[in-house]
Design a protein around this motif. Structure first.
Motif, PDB file in Angstrom:
ATOM      1  N   MET A 168      33.700   6.781 -26.656  1.00 47.40           N
ATOM      2  CA  MET A 168      33.260   6.303 -25.338  1.00 47.40           C
ATOM      3  C   MET A 168      33.745   4.898 -24.981  1.00 47.40           C
ATOM      4  O   MET A 168      33.704   4.507 -23.814  1.00 47.40           O
ATOM      5  CB  MET A 168      31.728   6.329 -25.275  1.00 47.40           C
ATOM      6  N   LYS A 169      34.231   4.135 -25.944  1.00 41.98           N
ATOM      7  CA  LYS A 169      34.484   2.715 -25.702  1.00 41.98           C
ATOM      8  C   LYS A 169      35.566   2.443 -24.661  1.00 41.98           C
ATOM      9  O   LYS A 169      35.517   1.426 -23.960  1.00 41.98           O
ATOM     10  CB  LYS A 169      34.833   2.001 -27.010  1.00 41.98           C
ATOM     11  N   ASP A 170      36.554   3.340 -24.529  1.00 41.17           N
ATOM     12  CA  ASP A 170      37.642   3.088 -23.585  1.00 41.17           C
ATOM     13  C   ASP A 170      37.230   3.294 -22.133  1.00 41.17           C
ATOM     14  O   ASP A 170      37.976   2.933 -21.216  1.00 41.17           O
ATOM     15  CB  ASP A 170      38.839   4.002 -23.904  1.00 41.17           C
ATOM     16  N   ASN A 171      36.061   3.868 -21.904  1.00 43.83           N
ATOM     17  CA  ASN A 171      35.604   4.146 -20.540  1.00 43.83           C
ATOM     18  C   ASN A 171      34.485   3.208 -20.096  1.00 43.83           C
ATOM     19  O   ASN A 171      33.809   3.477 -19.109  1.00 43.83           O
ATOM     20  CB  ASN A 171      35.110   5.600 -20.441  1.00 43.83           C
ATOM     21  N   LEU A 172      34.299   2.107 -20.808  1.00 46.12           N
ATOM     22  CA  LEU A 172      33.237   1.168 -20.472  1.00 46.12           C
ATOM     23  C   LEU A 172      33.733   0.097 -19.512  1.00 46.12           C
ATOM     24  O   LEU A 172      34.904  -0.249 -19.490  1.00 46.12           O
ATOM     25  CB  LEU A 172      32.704   0.508 -21.748  1.00 46.12           C
ATOM     26  N   THR A 173      32.801  -0.437 -18.703  1.00 50.83           N
ATOM     27  CA  THR A 173      33.150  -1.499 -17.754  1.00 50.83           C
ATOM     28  C   THR A 173      32.912  -2.885 -18.337  1.00 50.83           C
ATOM     29  O   THR A 173      33.418  -3.872 -17.820  1.00 50.83           O
ATOM     30  CB  THR A 173      32.303  -1.370 -16.483  1.00 50.83           C
ATOM     31  N   GLY A 174      32.102  -2.974 -19.384  1.00 48.42           N
ATOM     32  CA  GLY A 174      31.745  -4.270 -19.948  1.00 48.42           C
ATOM     33  C   GLY A 174      30.406  -4.768 -19.461  1.00 48.42           C
ATOM     34  O   GLY A 174      29.880  -5.751 -19.979  1.00 48.42           O
ATOM     35  N   SER A 175      29.816  -4.098 -18.463  1.00 50.61           N
ATOM     36  CA  SER A 175      28.522  -4.527 -17.926  1.00 50.61           C
ATOM     37  C   SER A 175      27.363  -3.716 -18.498  1.00 50.61           C
ATOM     38  O   SER A 175      26.211  -3.960 -18.170  1.00 50.61           O
ATOM     39  CB  SER A 175      28.511  -4.394 -16.401  1.00 50.61           C
ATOM     40  N   GLU A 176      27.669  -2.739 -19.364  1.00 55.59           N
ATOM     41  CA  GLU A 176      26.622  -1.872 -19.888  1.00 55.59           C
ATOM     42  C   GLU A 176      25.652  -2.646 -20.791  1.00 55.59           C
ATOM     43  O   GLU A 176      26.054  -3.486 -21.576  1.00 55.59           O
ATOM     44  CB  GLU A 176      27.226  -0.713 -20.708  1.00 55.59           C
ATOM     45  N   THR A 177      24.387  -2.331 -20.644  1.00 53.57           N
ATOM     46  CA  THR A 177      23.367  -2.926 -21.500  1.00 53.57           C
ATOM     47  C   THR A 177      23.267  -2.131 -22.805  1.00 53.57           C
ATOM     48  O   THR A 177      23.833  -1.042 -22.937  1.00 53.57           O
ATOM     49  CB  THR A 177      22.002  -2.905 -20.809  1.00 53.57           C
ATOM     50  N   THR A 178      22.520  -2.684 -23.749  1.00 54.84           N
ATOM     51  CA  THR A 178      22.293  -1.977 -25.007  1.00 54.84           C
ATOM     52  C   THR A 178      21.652  -0.620 -24.768  1.00 54.84           C
ATOM     53  O   THR A 178      22.030   0.385 -25.377  1.00 54.84           O
ATOM     54  CB  THR A 178      21.392  -2.823 -25.934  1.00 54.84           C
ATOM     55  N   ASP A 179      20.679  -0.564 -23.848  1.00 50.94           N
ATOM     56  CA  ASP A 179      20.008   0.704 -23.557  1.00 50.94           C
ATOM     57  C   ASP A 179      20.976   1.735 -22.990  1.00 50.94           C
ATOM     58  O   ASP A 179      20.912   2.923 -23.327  1.00 50.94           O
ATOM     59  CB  ASP A 179      18.858   0.480 -22.577  1.00 50.94           C
ATOM     60  N   VAL A 180      21.869   1.295 -22.101  1.00 48.68           N
ATOM     61  CA  VAL A 180      22.850   2.217 -21.519  1.00 48.68           C
ATOM     62  C   VAL A 180      23.782   2.753 -22.596  1.00 48.68           C
ATOM     63  O   VAL A 180      24.108   3.949 -22.635  1.00 48.68           O
ATOM     64  CB  VAL A 180      23.651   1.517 -20.399  1.00 48.68           C
ATOM     65  N   LEU A 181      24.220   1.878 -23.497  1.00 45.14           N
ATOM     66  CA  LEU A 181      25.103   2.321 -24.571  1.00 45.14           C
ATOM     67  C   LEU A 181      24.394   3.273 -25.527  1.00 45.14           C
ATOM     68  O   LEU A 181      25.009   4.200 -26.053  1.00 45.14           O
ATOM     69  CB  LEU A 181      25.642   1.111 -25.338  1.00 45.14           C
ATOM     70  N   MET A 182      23.096   3.075 -25.723  1.00 46.26           N
ATOM     71  CA  MET A 182      22.338   4.022 -26.537  1.00 46.26           C
ATOM     72  C   MET A 182      22.364   5.413 -25.906  1.00 46.26           C
ATOM     73  O   MET A 182      22.571   6.417 -26.588  1.00 46.26           O
ATOM     74  CB  MET A 182      20.893   3.550 -26.695  1.00 46.26           C
ATOM     75  N   LYS A 183      22.156   5.451 -24.612  1.00 46.67           N
ATOM     76  CA  LYS A 183      22.146   6.748 -23.927  1.00 46.67           C
ATOM     77  C   LYS A 183      23.514   7.411 -24.019  1.00 46.67           C
ATOM     78  O   LYS A 183      23.623   8.607 -24.313  1.00 46.67           O
ATOM     79  CB  LYS A 183      21.747   6.572 -22.462  1.00 46.67           C
ATOM     80  N   LYS A 184      24.561   6.648 -23.778  1.00 38.30           N
ATOM     81  CA  LYS A 184      25.902   7.214 -23.836  1.00 38.30           C
ATOM     82  C   LYS A 184      26.228   7.721 -25.258  1.00 38.30           C
ATOM     83  O   LYS A 184      26.831   8.788 -25.424  1.00 38.30           O
ATOM     84  CB  LYS A 184      26.932   6.161 -23.396  1.00 38.30           C
TER      85      LYS A 184
END
Length: 208
Positions: free
Chosen positions: A184-200
């Motif tokens: 998933m890392k190549d599709n991130l914007t850099g603004s994601e929170t820890t909670d959002v990354l947990m969900k992803k």
């Protein structure tokens, strides 16, 4: 219409939580169920009560700002509740608002479910309907047009460190988490929170 609910989370899935309010279980769709699921105490969720001919659904949010942005997104042609929920899963309300006001289509099209035409409609329909946005958020989203990949990766890595630790506490192995991160890392914007990354990450893990 329901404006908020206060109760205890008794069950959660990738898209919703079940909130026990005085022995009645409400299924509430939310941008990040895992943020609520970690709470052992009663919580308050701000609700959008959505009524259609074929369904009555509840959408829940941690803050009034999320609730308000969700409702504004529903005013955009082509954006339904699920897409609006995906937008808030991908970015905080103030960040999304700043991206709209600065017409940052690069940022908007990285949000789940948002293509170029929909991003353009978001700008057209909402730019003049949003309140003042903090200059720091305007600057942050404007930087998306010129920033290198490294700063984005740096911010994402910092948030992922917290997400990985929390997921490890749920019993996931490091190898599983590293595999999810690489997917998933190549599709991130850099603004994601820890909670959002947990969900992803959990979505990746559930997909195998």
């Amino acid at each position: 219409m329901i404006d908020f609910l206060r109760g205890k989370v008794v069950h959660f899935e990738t898209e919703y939580v079940v909130l026990d309010v005085r022995d009645i279980g409400y299924r509430v769709f939310t941008p990040n169920p895992y943020a609520f699921a970690r709470s052992e105490e009663p919580i308050m969720m701000y609700i959008h009560h959505h009524v259609r001919e074929d369904a009555i659904q509840l959408f829940g949010f941690a803050t009034r700002e999320e609730q308000a942005m969700f409702r504004k997104l529903l005013d955009v042609s082509g954006i339904g509740p699920r897409v609006a929920l995906g937008v808030l899963a991908g970015g905080k309300p103030e960040v999304v608002a700043a991206a709209i006001q600065s017409e940052n289509l690069t940022f908007l099209t990285k949000l789940p479910g948002i293509g170029k035409k929909t991003a353009q409609r978001m700008v057209l329909d909402l730019k003049d309907k949003l309140g003042a946005v903090d200059d720091r958020w305007m600057a942050a989203t404007s930087m998306q047009l010129t920033m290198e990949a490294a700063p984005v990766a740096s911010e994402a890595n910092a948030a992922w460190a917290g997400a990985k630790e929390a997921l490890g506490g749920l019993g996931y192995r490091e190898a599983e988490l590293d595999k999810a991160w690489n997917a998933m890392k190549d599709n991130l914007t850099g603004s994601e929170t820890t909670d959002v990354l947990m969900k992803k990450a959990l979505q990746q893990l559930f997909q195998g």
